[in-house]
Design an enzyme around this catalytic site. Sequence first.
Site, mmCIF file in Angstrom:
data_model
loop_
_atom_site.group_PDB
_atom_site.id
_atom_site.type_symbol
_atom_site.label_atom_id
_atom_site.label_comp_id
_atom_site.label_asym_id
_atom_site.label_seq_id
_atom_site.Cartn_x
_atom_site.Cartn_y
_atom_site.Cartn_z
ATOM 1 N N GLY A 53 0.842 -1.189 0.000
ATOM 2 C CA GLY A 53 0.000 0.000 0.000
ATOM 3 C C GLY A 53 0.874 1.235 0.000
ATOM 4 N N CYS A 54 0.410 2.317 0.591
ATOM 5 C CA CYS A 54 1.181 3.556 0.653
ATOM 6 C C CYS A 54 2.559 3.280 1.254
ATOM 7 C CB CYS A 54 0.434 4.601 1.479
ATOM 8 S SG CYS A 54 1.377 6.117 1.750
ATOM 9 N N PHE A 55 3.606 3.650 0.538
ATOM 10 C CA PHE A 55 4.942 3.282 1.001
ATOM 11 C C PHE A 55 5.446 4.099 2.190
ATOM 12 C CE2 PHE A 55 6.624 5.447 -3.178
ATOM 13 C CZ PHE A 55 6.151 6.691 -2.772
ATOM 14 N N TRP A 56 4.766 5.186 2.528
ATOM 15 C CA TRP A 56 5.191 5.960 3.705
ATOM 16 C C TRP A 56 5.180 5.104 4.967
ATOM 17 C CZ3 TRP A 56 1.434 10.673 2.835
ATOM 18 C CH2 TRP A 56 1.862 11.406 1.719
#
Length: 213
Positions: A53-56
Site C-alpha cells: 500500500g502507501c509506502f510511507w
Amino acid sequence: MKNVIIIGTVILTGIIILSMGFSFQKNKETESKEIGKTMNTTGKEKEIYFAGGCFWGTEHFFKLVRGVVGTEVGYANATKENPTYEEVCTGNTGATETVKVIYDPEVIDLSLLIDLYIQSIDPTSLNKQGNDRGTQYRTGIYYTDNQDAPLVTQKLHELSLSINSPVVVENEPLKNFFDAETYHQDYLDKNPGGYCHIGPGLFEIAKKANPAK
C-alpha cells in the site's frame, strides 16, 4: 573606465551566481540519491522489496525493526523508465509503491521480515490498502535472489491455508526499481502526523519483533 569596471563586476557576479546555482542543483541531486540509504554496512547485507500500500507507512514500519539497516521508497516493476509519482498515480505505468528493505541476515532472517510484512497488510485486498485504491497500491514481495523464492512461496501458501481465503500478494522477481522523489523518503519521520494506513500498534510490534539477545 567606470562603465568597464561596472560591466566586469556584473559579469563576474553573474558567473558566481550561476556557479552557486549549479552547485545547489548538484547537492539536491546528491541528496535525492542518498536519502534513505544511510546505514552501517558490513558487506553481508541482503535486500528484499515489499509493496504494502502507501509506502510511507511501510517504510516507517520496517525502519523500526532491529536488523534492518536501510530502507528506500520507490516504484517497482514499472513499464516506464523513471516514472514520477504523478505518472504512477494514473495507473498507467504498471508500477507499485514499494519499499526496498536492506537487512543484515546475521541479525534478522527473511522469514521474520515476511511475517512482519504480512501483519502490516490485508493480504486478501486487491489494489487497496487502507484508504488507498489503485493498482499502484497492490501488495507484493519482490526478490533479487532466486534462493529467496521458495521461502516467499511457502509463506504465502501457509498464509492462504491459515485464513482459508485467496491471497492476492504478488510473488515475483524484481524487474526494476526506481527511486521515489526526495520528499517521499522517510516521510513519516519528517511528517509525524502524516497519513498512514498502518496503525500505531503495529509500529510497536515492529520495534519489539527482534529484540537483542
